[in-house]
Design a protein around this motif. Structure first.
Motif, PDB file in Angstrom:
ATOM      1  N   THR A  40       0.817  -1.209   0.000  1.00 12.66           N
ATOM      2  CA  THR A  40       0.000   0.000   0.000  1.00 12.66           C
ATOM      3  C   THR A  40       0.850   1.258   0.000  1.00 12.66           C
ATOM      4  N   THR A  41       2.092   1.169   0.539  1.00  7.73           N
ATOM      5  CA  THR A  41       2.943   2.355   0.505  1.00  7.73           C
ATOM      6  C   THR A  41       3.241   2.755  -0.929  1.00  7.73           C
ATOM      7  N   LEU A  42       3.372   1.756  -1.822  1.00  6.59           N
ATOM      8  CA  LEU A  42       3.692   2.073  -3.209  1.00  6.59           C
ATOM      9  C   LEU A  42       2.560   2.804  -3.910  1.00  6.59           C
ATOM     10  N   LEU A  43       1.329   2.731  -3.333  1.00 11.08           N
ATOM     11  CA  LEU A  43       0.209   3.389  -3.985  1.00 11.08           C
ATOM     12  C   LEU A  43       0.303   4.906  -3.895  1.00 11.08           C
ATOM     13  N   PHE A  50       4.532   8.337 -14.068  1.00 10.88           N
ATOM     14  CA  PHE A  50       3.127   8.280 -13.690  1.00 10.88           C
ATOM     15  C   PHE A  50       2.938   8.863 -12.298  1.00 10.88           C
ATOM     16  N   PRO A  51       1.874   9.642 -12.093  1.00 15.67           N
ATOM     17  CA  PRO A  51       1.605  10.123 -10.739  1.00 15.67           C
ATOM     18  C   PRO A  51       1.195   8.955  -9.844  1.00 15.67           C
ATOM     19  N   PRO A  52       1.160   9.171  -8.520  1.00 19.22           N
ATOM     20  CA  PRO A  52       0.780   8.067  -7.644  1.00 19.22           C
ATOM     21  C   PRO A  52      -0.609   7.568  -7.994  1.00 19.22           C
ATOM     22  N   LEU A  53      -0.820   6.261  -7.848  1.00 19.81           N
ATOM     23  CA  LEU A  53      -2.110   5.703  -8.216  1.00 19.81           C
ATOM     24  C   LEU A  53      -3.220   6.263  -7.340  1.00 19.81           C
ATOM     25  N   ASN A  81      -4.678  11.516  -2.192  1.00 17.25           N
ATOM     26  CA  ASN A  81      -5.290  10.851  -1.050  1.00 17.25           C
ATOM     27  C   ASN A  81      -4.295  10.461   0.012  1.00 17.25           C
ATOM     28  N   GLY A  82      -3.040  10.800  -0.173  1.00 16.86           N
ATOM     29  CA  GLY A  82      -2.065  10.447   0.848  1.00 16.86           C
ATOM     30  C   GLY A  82      -0.803  11.242   0.597  1.00 16.86           C
ATOM     31  N   ASP A  83      -0.259  11.873   1.624  1.00 18.48           N
ATOM     32  CA  ASP A  83       0.911  12.714   1.430  1.00 18.48           C
ATOM     33  C   ASP A  83       2.108  12.104   2.138  1.00 18.48           C
TER      34      ASP A  83
END
Lengths: 119, 152, 339
Positions: C86-89, C96-99, C103-105
Motif C-alpha cells: 500500500t505504501t507504493l500506492l 506516472f503520478p501516484p495511483l 489521497n495520501g501525502d
C-alpha cells in the motif's frame, strides 16, 4: 457518515483513511493468495515446535524469559555522558529536587515576563 | 510410494535443489576444508547454496566430522527441529566408521544410528570439490526422479 | 457507471503496484547478490535465484512454535507485505503520478514505512523464543533511533517548499516532483539538501535492516533474531516483503530528490510519441531505483561490518541527528538570506 469517505484536506497535505483501509484489505488478499500456495502442514507435538535454543532444552519458560529492560542498554551506552551527568544530579535528597523545581520554575517565569507577555 | 506422492516429492525436491540452505553446524575438524567452499575460490553461492544461522531456515544439515556424546544430543534435537523436506550430508570418514577417533571413549562411531543420512562424503577432511560433487549427485538424483515421474 | 469504474480502479491498483514491487524487488535482490559476489571476487548466483528461493520456501513446512500466539504469528508477515504494497500506492512511479494521488501525502508515507517493521517486531515477540525476543527488542532500538533524523529531514524539505510556494501543499509528493528541490535552493541550501540526501540514504539502509545496521536480524549473533521461528511460507512472505521495501525506499528517495525525466532531453533532438516517452521515463525510473538500491544496499553490505547496538544509537541520534539539524539551519539561512 458519508462525509467520512471524503479525503481529509489540510493546508499542507491530504489523507483518506477509508481508501487506505480498502487498499490494505485488498493487498492483504494478494498476500494471502501467495501465502496459501505454500505448504500448510507441520509435525505438531514433536521437537519441531520447541523454540530454537542451539539444541539445548529450555527447562522452564521463566528461565528463558528475556526481560524488557535490555532495550535501554543501547540508549544508555550511547548517551553515557548525559546519563552520568543525570545520575550525579539525582542525589536522592528531596530538598535538592525541590530546589531544582523552584529554580527551573523561576527561570521560566522570568523568561515569560520578560518576553512572553503581550502588551 | 504412491504415484501422486512421488510426483509431489519430485516437485518438492526439484524446487529444493535449486536453493539449498545449509545450517551452520560447522564443528569438528572435518569442516576445515569446507570453509573455502564459502569463500571466493570455490564459491558455493553460484549454485544457490547459502549459509543460514538457524535450523528452522535450513534444508541441509552438514555434519562435518566427529560428534561427541554431548553434541550428538544437540544434533538430534536440531535435526528434529528442521522442517521437511530436508537433507543430511555427512562429511569426512568419522560419521561413516568413526574415522580417526574409532576407539575414542567420547565420540560416536556411526552417524546413521542417530539421524538418517542421505549423502556421505568420504575424506579426512574432504576437499571442497567433493562437496560440490555431493551436491551434483543430489541434483542428478532429483533429475532422475523427475524424469521417472514425468515418464509415467 | 463512474462509481463502478472507480471501484474497479481501487480494486486493481494494489495488484498493479504489488506486481511491480514484488517482481522488480526480486530482480533487484538478484542483481544485488550478483554484484555483491562480483565485488567479493566470487561468481555469484544466477539472477533468478530469489525466485528459486521463494519457490523453495513455499514448499517447506510451516512450523508454529508451541509458545507462540498463533494468530499474530501467522498474520505478521501478511500485514507487513500488505502495508509495503500500500505504501507504493502513494509514491510516483516514474512518469506516472501516484495511483492514489491526492489521497495520501508524505506524512502518510512516513507512517507507512514503519508499519512493516512494527508487524515483524510483533511477530518476533509473538514467537515466544528468547532469540526472537532479543531481536525484536533490538529492532525497537533501531526504529526509535531512526525516527528523529527521518522526521527532521522530511520536515526540513517540506518547510522549504512551504516558504517558497505558499499556495502549494508542502507535504504532497506532487509538489516535490513538479519542483525539484535542487532548482529552488541557493548555495547554502544545496549543501543542506546534500546533507539531507546522505542522511536519507543512511536511513534507507537501516529501514531495510541491511548491514551495517542489521542488528535486528543479526545472523551470527542471535541466530536470525526476529525471524528465528519463521519457516516455510511465512519466511517466503517475509522474503518478498524485504524485496518490496527496497523498491519503496528507493522510489521515495527518487521522488524526493531526483524526480527528473529523460524524455525532455531526448525530445530536443527527436520527436517522441507519448507512449515512447512514457516508456523511456519508466525505464529511466527503474534504472534510478537500481542505482539507489545499489548505493544503499549493495555497497553498504560489502563495505561495512555490523554496528553494535549502542553504536547505532550514537550514529542516528548523534551524527545523523546533528547533521540533519545543521542541514535544517543551512536551509533556513538559505531561505532568509537568499544565497
Amino acid at each position: 457518515m458519508v462525509g467520512a469517505l471524503n479525503t481529509y484536506v489540510t493546508p499542507s497535505g491530504f489523507w483518506n483513511p477509508i481508501l487506505w483501509l480498502i487498499a490494505f484489505l485488498i493487498s492483504l488478499l494478494l498476500a494471502y493468495i501467495i501465502w496459501s500456495r505454500g505448504e500448510k502442514s507441520y509435525k505438531k507435538e514433536t521437537e519441531q515446535v520447541k523454540p530454537f535454543f542451539a539444541g539445548n532444552v529450555i527447562e522452564s519458560k521463566e528461565r528463558a524469559h528475556v526481560r524488557a529492560h535490555n532495550i535501554y542498554w543501547g540508549f544508555v551506552e550511547a548517551l553515557r555522558p548525559y546519563y552520568m551527568a543525570l545520575k550525579r544530579i539525582h542525589t536522592g535528597d528531596v530538598n535538592d529536587y525541590v530546589a531544582w523545581f523552584i529554580g527551573v520554575t523561576s527561570f521560566m517565569l522570568i523568561i515569560y515576563f520578560l518576553w512572553g507577555v503581550k502588551p | 510410494m504412491v504415484e501422486t506422492e512421488k510426483k509431489v516429492m519430485a516437485r518438492k525436491l526439484g524446487r529444493l535443489v535449486r536453493a539449498v540452505w545449509i545450517f551452520n553446524w560447522f564443528n569438528s575438524c572435518g569442516c576445515t576444508e569446507l570453509l573455502p567452499v564459502v569463500s571466493s575460490r570455490y564459491d558455493m553461492e553460484r549454485f544457490g547454496l547459502i549459509i543460514v544461522d538457524n535450523p528452522k531456515h535450513a534444508d541441509c544439515l552438514i555434519i562435518t566430522g566427529y560428534q561427541t556424546i554431548k553434541s550428538i544430543k544437540r544434533v538430534v534435537r536440531i535435526y528434529n527441529q528442521m522442517p521437511d523436506p530436508k537433507v543430511v550430508m555427512a562429511l569426512g570418514s568419522c560419521p561413516i566408521t568413526g574415522g580417526m577417533y574409532w576407539d575414542s571413549y567420547n565420540t560416536i562411531k556411526r552417524l546413521s544410528d542417530y539421524i538418517p543420512v542421505h549423502m556421505y562424503v568420504p575424506g579426512c577432511p574432504p576437499r571442497p570439490e567433493a562437496v560440490f560433487q555431493a551436491v551434483g549427485l543430489l541434483v542428478e538424483h532429483v533429475r532422475k526422479l523427475k524424469e521417472e515421474v514425468s515418464r509415467k | 457507471m463512474m462509481y463502478v469504474l472507480l471501484a474497479l480502479y481501487i480494486i486493481a491498483a494494489p495488484f498493479i503496484v504489488g506486481a511491480l514491487g514484488i517482481l522488480y524487488g526480486m530482480v533487484l535482490k538478484g542483481i544485488d547478490r550478483k554484484l555483491t559476489a562480483r565485488m567479493q571476487g566470487r561468481v555469484g548466483p544466477p539472477l533468478r535465484q530469489p525466485f528459486y528461493d521463494v519457490l523453495k520456501l513455499l514448499e517447506k513446512e510451516c512450523i508454529i512454535p508451541e509458545n507462540a500466539v498463533k494468530w499474530l504469528f501467522n498474520a505478521a508477515p501478511l500485514i507487513a507485505l500488505a502495508a509495503s504494497i500500500t505504501t507504493l500506492l502513494y509514491l510516483p512511479i516514474g512518469p506516472f503520478p501516484p495511483l492514489f494521488s491526492g489521497n495520501g501525502d508524505l506524512i502518510v508515507i512516513l507512517y507507512l514505512l514503519e508499519v512493516p517493521c512494527l508487524a515483524i517486531l510483533a511477530g518476533g515477540f509473538a514467537a515466544g523464543s528468547p532469540y526472537s525476543t532479543v531481536g525484536s527488542q533490538r529492532e525497537m532500538v533501531l526504529m526509535i533511533s531512526c525516527e528523529f533524523p527521518l522526521a527532521a529531514a522530511i520536515i526540513a524539505l517540506a518547510w522549504k517548499y512551504s516558504s517558497i510556494y505558499p499556495g502549494l501543499k508542502a507535504f504532497s509528493l506532487t509538489t516535490f516532483v513538479n519542483n525539484p528541490i535542487w532548482n529552488n535552493v541557493g548555495v547554502l541550501g544545496f549543501i543542506g539538501v546534500g546533507i539531507l540526501l546522505i542522511v536519507m540514504l543512511a536511513l534507507s539502509t537501516s529501514g531495510l535492516g541491511r548491514l551495517p545496521f542489521d542488528i535486528a536480524e543479526a545472523g551470527t549473533e542471535i541466530s536470525g533474531g526476529m525471524l528465528v521461528e519463521y519457516t516455510g511460507r511465512n519466511l517466503g512472505i517475509l522474503y518478498i516483503n524485504d524485496a518490496v521495501r527496497v523498491v519503496v525506499f528507493a522510489t521515495l528517495i527518487n521522488a524526493m530528490f531526483f524526480p527528473y525525466k529523460l524524455s525532455p532531453l531526448i525530445a530536443n533532438y527527436v520527436a517522441l510519441p507519448l507512449a515512447a516517452s512514457l516508456t523511456i521515463d519508466f525505464l529511466f525510473y527503474l534504472f534510478k531505483v537500481f542505482l539507489i538500491a545499489f548505493v544503499t544496499v549493495t555497497l553498504m553490505r560489502v563495505a561495512f561490518p555490523r554496528y553494535r547496538v549502542d553504536d547505532v544509537v550514537k550514529f542516528y541520534w548523534g551524527i545523523a541527528g546533528l547533521a540533519t539539524l545543521a542541514a535544517l539551519i543551512l536551509i533556513v539561512m538559505d531561505t532568509f538570506f537568499g544565497w
